[in-house]
Design a protein around this motif. Structure first.
Motif, PDB file in Angstrom:
ATOM      1  N   GLY A 160      -2.415  -3.289  -6.975  1.00  9.76           N
ATOM      2  CA  GLY A 160      -1.465  -2.523  -6.185  1.00  9.76           C
ATOM      3  C   GLY A 160      -1.391  -3.005  -4.751  1.00  9.76           C
ATOM      4  N   VAL A 161      -0.562  -2.322  -3.954  1.00 17.00           N
ATOM      5  CA  VAL A 161      -0.318  -2.711  -2.568  1.00 17.00           C
ATOM      6  C   VAL A 161      -1.231  -1.915  -1.636  1.00 17.00           C
ATOM      7  N   ILE A 162      -1.900  -2.646  -0.740  1.00 21.32           N
ATOM      8  CA  ILE A 162      -2.736  -2.031   0.293  1.00 21.32           C
ATOM      9  C   ILE A 162      -2.035  -2.245   1.623  1.00 21.32           C
ATOM     10  N   ILE A 163      -1.831  -1.173   2.382  1.00 22.09           N
ATOM     11  CA  ILE A 163      -1.276  -1.284   3.734  1.00 22.09           C
ATOM     12  C   ILE A 163      -2.414  -1.148   4.730  1.00 22.09           C
ATOM     13  N   HIS A 164      -2.569  -2.128   5.598  1.00 23.65           N
ATOM     14  CA  HIS A 164      -3.506  -2.031   6.721  1.00 23.65           C
ATOM     15  C   HIS A 164      -2.664  -2.025   7.991  1.00 23.65           C
ATOM     16  N   THR A 165      -2.762  -0.950   8.754  1.00 26.36           N
ATOM     17  CA  THR A 165      -1.868  -0.799   9.912  1.00 26.36           C
ATOM     18  C   THR A 165      -2.208  -1.739  11.052  1.00 26.36           C
TER      19      THR A 165
END
Length: 595
Positions: A160-165
């Motif tokens: 899946g997609v991981i968002i790191h700000t």
């Protein structure tokens, strides 16, 4: 696939940036591949004597260097790129992707450290997508922060997609006109974000963080009211703030002298990349501005955090060779102290005031805004990305807790949220997030000569707290003292007379010689001593001297024991937690410390 034929889980292992501010470093590991995100430094606390920078413990990466496929850099702040040159001395990183300004600053660091050949730097643009290894596809998303060219990232993995700000705030009027790409975040939110890792620095601050543009009118007022020389200190990497300051210098007809290597370096790169726009003739060498009227001078300098070697700190101590404070000077601190630096900053301000400067500082003056989003911006990030799992990052423990509570108030179940420490192994699957173990974590301390190991720091701390007692003694082949031991005290507070302490030490050494000498030396058929177990003798002496000194002085200074033998013996140095001992030859000085 793992041994059971199931798809492997993603491991997220932060090595820095949690329960602290600084040294942000994170590992993403899938199957046999590692992707690194940032590798920053922190600055030493007051009890880290002689230490210049603080790095995370990189043992896990050294042991798994064969898995490293690449690194992504979110922006160019030192707490995100400052450690990369040090790490490249321990292991290679095949490729590093990052924004233009960060890569320009990093290139200088790598060349200076002599490790530029151990990696390849590749600049990326907003919305650019790169593949790292088989397992990771990284998409760079423009955000807004206190430095130009800053990114959040979407990491596409097999699960899946991981968002790191990265570090962020949501600035609707950015100085450089580069807006936060909220649309791209929302697109990922609609498609489905498995996990969000989000900046927690201002999780305790309600509302929104003001725009960087909000400092302009307040700094403009300072420029207008300053009748003499104007000195401004801010973070060297605060490109937007520096751009505003240079615009105001033009408006108020002041020539600018830039002081501080890091400030000069950042300005040069930011101008080359177009993030700072100003005419060449606004700048003057420091020597040249001394010939200008005071009301025409602006000195832009480092030292906003009270760093011991920074220009503003040296100016406040009267130690700068070219800049001396005088009546009529206005000094502006366009930065707030980061945690741990408050005392150093206020001491610098006090010294400047005592020298006659008008010092402008403090949150109420509106001359600084944070580069990190407050609660409403953090909520917007959560609302846009709609993650299934949430992991607050970049902050001290209370900030992480507050951010996790915020996420839960927006509908993320508590069991889908983790609060982790540096070194925790977070295992992430399609339907589960959990802490499953630990890797080595902690600190690696570096001074100008290299890594400062634990035993050295313990000795430095001991020296700082209780001082040092040096004992020098000469012993002949008959097991007798050749002279009274020399005793020197440095930094030791005691009511015991030195002569008495010297007598007690001499009696202790003589007693050990009397009781143990027959056990310490070997003899030939003629009864002549041919070998002495100086190591055993040294250990016996130092243990007894430790107890004696601790008992008589009622403190625990470092004890250094120097032994002179009657024949030339190679120098050997022995270190223990609370003592150091050497065996020295007659040609060497018996007293290494002057009176």
């Amino acid at each position: 696939m793992n041994q059971n034929g199931n798809q492997p889980n993603l491991k997220i292992i932060p090595l820095g940036g949690l329960h602290e501010i600084g040294k942000n470093t994170c590992i993403f590991e899938y199957d046999d591949e590692i992707l690194l995100l940032d590798a920053g430094i922190a600055f030493p606390t007051e009890d880290m004597h002689g230490v210049n920078i603080v790095l995370p413990d990189m043992t896990y990466l050294r042991e798994n260097r064969h898995k490293i496929k690449g690194m992504i850099v979110t922006h160019g702040h030192e707490d995100h790129i400052g450690g990369i040159a040090y790490h490249l001395k321990q292991f290679d990183i095949p490729i590093i992707y990052g924004p233009r300004l960060a890569m320009a600053l990093l290139q200088d660091k790598l060349e200076e450290a002599g490790v530029a050949n151990r990696t390849t730097l590749k600049t990326v643009r907003p919305r650019e997508i790169v593949r790292v290894g088989r397992s990771f596809v990284v998409e760079f998303i423009r955000n807004t922060h206190s430095i130009a060219d800053s990114f959040s990232v979407a990491i596409h993995t097999p699960i899946g997609v991981i968002i790191h700000t990265g570090d962020f705030k949501i600035d609707h009027t950015p100085v450089d006109g580069e807006f936060f790409d909220l649309q791209k975040l929302a697109e990922h939110g609609e498609k489905g974000v498995l996990c969000l890792l989000s900046d927690s620095t201002n999780a305790e601050v309600p509302g929104n963080t003001p725009s960087e543009q909000s400092v302009y009118p307040n700094l403009d007022r300072v420029f207008a009211q300053a009748s003499g020389r104007l000195m401004i200190t801010t973070f060297a990497s605060s490109v937007h703030r520096i751009n505003i300051i240079l615009q105001l210098a033009q408006k108020h007809n002041r020539k600018v002298a830039v002081v501080g290597r890091s400030m000069l370096n950042v300005i040069a790169h930011a101008r080359n990349l177009g993030y700072i726009k100003c005419p060449d003739d606004i700048f003057e060498p420091l020597k040249a501005v001394r010939n200008l009227p005071d009301e025409k001078v602006l000195i832009l300098t480092t030292g906003s955090q009270g760093e011991p070697l920074a220009a503003m700190t040296r100016i406040s101590k009267g130690e700068h060779p070219q800049i001396k404070i005088r009546q009529g000077d206005t000094v502006v601190f366009s930065a707030n102290p980061i945690p741990g630096n408050t005392i150093a900053v206020v001491n610098t301000i006090d010294r400047l005031m005592m020298l006659g400067a008008n010092v402008i500082y403090g949150r109420d003056k509106g001359i600084h805004v944070s580069g990190h989003g407050a609660q409403e911006e953090q909520k917007l990030m959560l609302a846009l990305t709609k993650p299934k799992f949430f992991m607050p990052v970049h902050g001290e423990h209370r900030m992480l807790v507050k951010h996790a509570q915020m996420a839960q108030s927006m509908g993320i179940p508590p069991e889908n949220t983790v609060i982790v420490r540096n070194g925790d192994i977070v295992e992430l699957g399609a339907n589960r997030i959990a802490i499953v173990g630990q890797v080595p974590s902690g600190l690696q301390l570096v001074d100008s000569a290299g890594v400062v190991h634990d035993n050295i720091m313990q000795e430095r701390q001991q020296l700082a707290e209780d001082g040092v007692v040096t004992v020098a003694a000469a012993v002949d082949w008959d097991g007798k003292l050749m002279a009274q031991p020399e005793v020197h005290l440095r930094g030791v507070v005691t009511t015991v007379e030195r002569s008495l302490l010297q007598q007690l030490i001499a009696k202790t050494i003589e007693r050990i010689l009397s009781e143990r000498w027959n056990e310490l030396f070997s003899q030939n058929a003629n009864g002549e001593a041919i070998e002495v177990d100086w190591t055993a003798f040294r250990e016996e002496i130092e243990n007894n001297l430790q107890r004696l000194v601790r008992r008589e002085l009622q403190s625990s200074p470092l004890v250094v024991f120097l032994l002179q033998t009657p024949d030339p013996t190679p120098t050997r140095t022995y270190r223990r937690r609370r003592s150091t001992a050497s065996v020295v030859s007659p040609e060497q000085s018996l007293s290494p410390i002057n009176n």
